[in-house]
Motif scaffolding. Sequence first.
Motif, PDB file in Angstrom:
ATOM      1  N   GLY A  71       0.570  -1.287  -0.185  1.00 60.19           N
ATOM      2  CA  GLY A  71      -0.054  -0.090  -0.081  1.00 60.19           C
ATOM      3  C   GLY A  71       0.834   1.264   0.038  1.00 60.19           C
ATOM      4  N   LEU A  72       1.949   1.153   0.824  1.00 55.94           N
ATOM      5  CA  LEU A  72       2.776   2.298   0.892  1.00 55.94           C
ATOM      6  C   LEU A  72       3.542   2.576  -0.260  1.00 55.94           C
ATOM      7  CD1 LEU A  72       4.467   4.277   2.805  1.00 55.94           C
ATOM      8  CD2 LEU A  72       6.172   2.716   2.612  1.00 55.94           C
ATOM      9  N   LEU A  73       3.796   1.399  -1.345  1.00 55.12           N
ATOM     10  CA  LEU A  73       4.481   1.725  -2.647  1.00 55.12           C
ATOM     11  C   LEU A  73       3.373   2.439  -3.371  1.00 55.12           C
ATOM     12  CD1 LEU A  73       6.521  -1.675  -3.207  1.00 55.12           C
ATOM     13  CD2 LEU A  73       7.111   0.888  -3.050  1.00 55.12           C
TER      14      LEU A  73
ATOM     15  N   TYR B 120      15.051   0.027  -6.832  1.00 56.92           N
ATOM     16  CA  TYR B 120      14.441  -1.526  -6.929  1.00 56.92           C
ATOM     17  C   TYR B 120      15.090  -2.142  -7.978  1.00 56.92           C
ATOM     18  CZ  TYR B 120      10.899  -5.132  -7.680  1.00 56.92           C
ATOM     19  OH  TYR B 120      10.183  -6.104  -7.756  1.00 56.92           O
ATOM     20  N   GLY B 121      15.993  -1.362  -8.937  1.00 58.93           N
ATOM     21  CA  GLY B 121      17.186  -2.100  -9.658  1.00 58.93           C
ATOM     22  C   GLY B 121      18.119  -3.004  -8.849  1.00 58.93           C
ATOM     23  N   VAL B 122      18.220  -2.853  -7.800  1.00 56.88           N
ATOM     24  CA  VAL B 122      19.186  -3.503  -6.852  1.00 56.88           C
ATOM     25  C   VAL B 122      18.479  -4.744  -6.160  1.00 56.88           C
ATOM     26  CG1 VAL B 122      20.782  -3.489  -4.789  1.00 56.88           C
ATOM     27  CG2 VAL B 122      20.720  -1.465  -6.309  1.00 56.88           C
ATOM     28  N   THR B 123      17.511  -4.398  -5.652  1.00 62.50           N
ATOM     29  CA  THR B 123      16.662  -5.515  -4.940  1.00 62.50           C
ATOM     30  C   THR B 123      16.005  -6.613  -5.769  1.00 62.50           C
ATOM     31  OG1 THR B 123      14.652  -4.436  -4.697  1.00 62.50           O
ATOM     32  CG2 THR B 123      16.211  -4.142  -2.802  1.00 62.50           C
ATOM     33  N   LEU B 124      15.504  -6.275  -6.870  1.00 64.87           N
ATOM     34  CA  LEU B 124      15.057  -7.254  -8.066  1.00 64.87           C
ATOM     35  C   LEU B 124      16.059  -8.421  -8.439  1.00 64.87           C
ATOM     36  CD1 LEU B 124      12.612  -8.124  -9.475  1.00 64.87           C
ATOM     37  CD2 LEU B 124      13.122  -6.716 -11.610  1.00 64.87           C
ATOM     38  N   PRO B 125      17.484  -7.633  -8.527  1.00 65.52           N
ATOM     39  CA  PRO B 125      18.379  -8.878  -9.104  1.00 65.52           C
ATOM     40  C   PRO B 125      18.576  -9.737  -8.040  1.00 65.52           C
ATOM     41  CG  PRO B 125      18.972  -6.826  -9.800  1.00 65.52           C
ATOM     42  CD  PRO B 125      17.942  -6.548  -9.006  1.00 65.52           C
ATOM     43  N   LEU B 173      10.043 -10.829  -2.013  1.00 59.13           N
ATOM     44  CA  LEU B 173      11.238 -10.837  -1.479  1.00 59.13           C
ATOM     45  C   LEU B 173      11.881  -9.355  -1.773  1.00 59.13           C
ATOM     46  CD1 LEU B 173      13.250 -14.078  -1.810  1.00 59.13           C
ATOM     47  CD2 LEU B 173      12.645 -12.853   0.106  1.00 59.13           C
ATOM     48  N   SER B 174      11.961  -9.018  -3.137  1.00 58.60           N
ATOM     49  CA  SER B 174      12.531  -7.698  -3.543  1.00 58.60           C
ATOM     50  C   SER B 174      11.812  -6.599  -3.050  1.00 58.60           C
ATOM     51  CB  SER B 174      12.930  -7.930  -5.056  1.00 58.60           C
ATOM     52  OG  SER B 174      11.767  -8.077  -5.756  1.00 58.60           O
ATOM     53  N   LEU B 175      10.587  -6.665  -3.230  1.00 56.99           N
ATOM     54  CA  LEU B 175       9.697  -5.627  -2.992  1.00 56.99           C
ATOM     55  C   LEU B 175       9.668  -5.387  -1.402  1.00 56.99           C
ATOM     56  CD1 LEU B 175       6.619  -5.569  -5.116  1.00 56.99           C
ATOM     57  CD2 LEU B 175       8.143  -3.775  -5.088  1.00 56.99           C
ATOM     58  N   LEU B 177      12.000  -5.821   0.821  1.00 55.70           N
ATOM     59  CA  LEU B 177      13.218  -5.154   1.129  1.00 55.70           C
ATOM     60  C   LEU B 177      13.287  -3.744   0.775  1.00 55.70           C
ATOM     61  CD1 LEU B 177      16.253  -5.390   2.247  1.00 55.70           C
ATOM     62  CD2 LEU B 177      17.096  -6.137   0.170  1.00 55.70           C
ATOM     63  N   PHE B 178      12.959  -3.488  -0.714  1.00 51.36           N
ATOM     64  CA  PHE B 178      12.957  -2.174  -1.358  1.00 51.36           C
ATOM     65  C   PHE B 178      12.054  -1.394  -0.319  1.00 51.36           C
ATOM     66  CE2 PHE B 178      10.392   0.182  -4.467  1.00 51.36           C
ATOM     67  CZ  PHE B 178      11.281   1.102  -4.589  1.00 51.36           C
ATOM     68  N   ALA B 179      10.826  -1.830   0.049  1.00 56.75           N
ATOM     69  CA  ALA B 179       9.863  -0.725   0.347  1.00 56.75           C
ATOM     70  C   ALA B 179      10.250  -0.373   1.749  1.00 56.75           C
ATOM     71  CB  ALA B 179       8.446  -1.266   0.238  1.00 56.75           C
ATOM     72  N   ASN B 180      10.758  -1.358   2.465  1.00 59.13           N
ATOM     73  CA  ASN B 180      11.045  -1.153   3.796  1.00 59.13           C
ATOM     74  C   ASN B 180      12.409  -0.070   3.825  1.00 59.13           C
ATOM     75  OD1 ASN B 180      10.483  -2.501   6.526  1.00 59.13           O
ATOM     76  ND2 ASN B 180      10.158  -4.298   4.941  1.00 59.13           N
ATOM     77  N   VAL B 181      13.184  -0.158   3.060  1.00 55.40           N
ATOM     78  CA  VAL B 181      14.391   0.809   3.022  1.00 55.40           C
ATOM     79  C   VAL B 181      14.124   2.299   2.571  1.00 55.40           C
ATOM     80  CG1 VAL B 181      16.705   1.341   2.260  1.00 55.40           C
ATOM     81  CG2 VAL B 181      15.884  -0.936   2.965  1.00 55.40           C
ATOM     82  N   LEU B 182      13.127   1.974   1.513  1.00 59.23           N
ATOM     83  CA  LEU B 182      12.733   3.238   0.818  1.00 59.23           C
ATOM     84  C   LEU B 182      11.666   3.925   1.673  1.00 59.23           C
ATOM     85  CD1 LEU B 182      12.308   5.038  -1.825  1.00 59.23           C
ATOM     86  CD2 LEU B 182       9.962   3.736  -2.114  1.00 59.23           C
ATOM     87  N   SER B 183      10.813   3.454   2.652  1.00 59.64           N
ATOM     88  CA  SER B 183      10.077   3.907   3.606  1.00 59.64           C
ATOM     89  C   SER B 183      10.978   4.769   4.672  1.00 59.64           C
ATOM     90  CB  SER B 183       9.137   2.954   4.212  1.00 59.64           C
ATOM     91  OG  SER B 183       9.569   2.166   5.003  1.00 59.64           O
ATOM     92  N   GLY B 184      12.072   4.038   5.015  1.00 58.35           N
ATOM     93  CA  GLY B 184      12.975   4.850   6.108  1.00 58.35           C
ATOM     94  C   GLY B 184      13.619   6.098   5.447  1.00 58.35           C
ATOM     95  N   THR B 185      14.041   5.641   3.918  1.00 58.16           N
ATOM     96  CA  THR B 185      14.658   6.939   3.365  1.00 58.16           C
ATOM     97  C   THR B 185      13.854   7.964   3.175  1.00 58.16           C
ATOM     98  OG1 THR B 185      15.920   5.359   2.217  1.00 58.16           O
ATOM     99  CG2 THR B 185      16.075   7.660   1.443  1.00 58.16           C
ATOM    100  N   VAL B 186      12.551   8.000   2.799  1.00 62.05           N
ATOM    101  CA  VAL B 186      11.689   8.835   2.566  1.00 62.05           C
ATOM    102  C   VAL B 186      11.301   9.594   4.008  1.00 62.05           C
ATOM    103  CG1 VAL B 186       8.947   9.446   1.921  1.00 62.05           C
ATOM    104  CG2 VAL B 186      10.400   7.619   0.546  1.00 62.05           C
ATOM    105  N   MET B 187      11.017   8.710   5.078  1.00 58.58           N
ATOM    106  CA  MET B 187      10.658   9.614   6.350  1.00 58.58           C
ATOM    107  C   MET B 187      11.769  10.295   6.737  1.00 58.58           C
ATOM    108  SD  MET B 187       8.271   6.819   8.431  1.00 58.58           S
ATOM    109  CE  MET B 187       7.757   5.673   7.453  1.00 58.58           C
ATOM    110  N   MET B 188      13.026   9.563   6.504  1.00 57.79           N
ATOM    111  CA  MET B 188      14.197  10.686   7.039  1.00 57.79           C
ATOM    112  C   MET B 188      14.289  11.804   6.122  1.00 57.79           C
ATOM    113  SD  MET B 188      15.067   9.027   9.627  1.00 57.79           S
ATOM    114  CE  MET B 188      16.129  10.399  10.170  1.00 57.79           C
TER     115      MET B 188
END
Lengths: 86, 237
Positions: A71-73, B120-125, B173-175, B177-188
């Motif tokens: 959802g966040l994505l 996403y280009g890093v986590t998808l591979p 798997l890749s989403l 990891l990607f979404a967790n790190v991205l959410s941290g980056t966006v919140m910071m």
Amino acid sequence: MNGITGTDLIKACSAIGAGLAVIAGIGPGIGQGIAAGHAAAAVGRNPGAKSDITSTMLLGQAVAETTGLYGLLIAMLLLFVQPLAK
Amino acid sequence: MNNGILLSGEVDFMVKGVFSYHIFGQEVWITTTHVCMSIVILSIIVFCVLAKRSMLRAEAVPGGFQNIAELVVELLDGVVEGSMGKNAIKFANYIGTIFIFILLSNISGLFGLRPPTADYGVTLPLGVITFCLIFFNKIKYQKVSGFLKGLCEPWPIWAPINVIGDVAVPISLSLRLFANVLSGTVMMALVYSLLSKIAIAWPAALHVYFDLFSGAIQTYVFCMLTMTYITDAIGDK
């Protein structure tokens, strides 16, 4: 309503859609709470297995978190990539 | 960077191009992800070279850097051993490698880099490598007949759903990891840009949660799920 173009309307609706998309966070919140509650009960019953219980709980919670992150994505895509306003 | 709706020009967490070059008629961009990933990989290489040098002069009673290197290797081997059992020895190298890479990538946000795993280009591979490993081991240990039989569980009519379930593994798997790190980056990024007037010292606590805690948990989860799927693919043999 003068001066509002179709693109503006799409952007406004995208913002509303992004807000709606993060409602997906409710499910993982409930799920993680249930996992944490059961883990607390398990530690109360068997304090010796605390480290095993904690790692299992964190693993399960991180997996349960995935649906909320989808959802966040979607919200991120709607706000910052704006596929509909192109 | 295109115009975001609410925060255009203020919040800065996008992948940015550093410079571009043309190769085979394609325009290829070197982005912040490449730069940050190079820094991460360089630091890993430096650690490896130092570890190799200290292990060449290894002593029975480890001291100093040899101690750290042995600690890291033993820790990773223990994690793999704990969840893969007798198959651990074949996969300890791969799991250890992605563990160190993802962990360092995730916590590189602490050092002012944009985490490479927030692309996403890093986590998808990484997810696709795991998918290939699962598929390869399934064919190797269960043979084609076992693989087809597994697809037709519990009834042959379920085969399409099983195929979708298999294909969803690398994506989820890749989403994750990607979404967790991205959410941290966006919140910071939000904290630093929108609250820039009062963002003094206390964002450090947020860094500990978003970069260290969340990054470590997601690294552990990625490796744990990879090991679980591979063990599942190998079967009981």
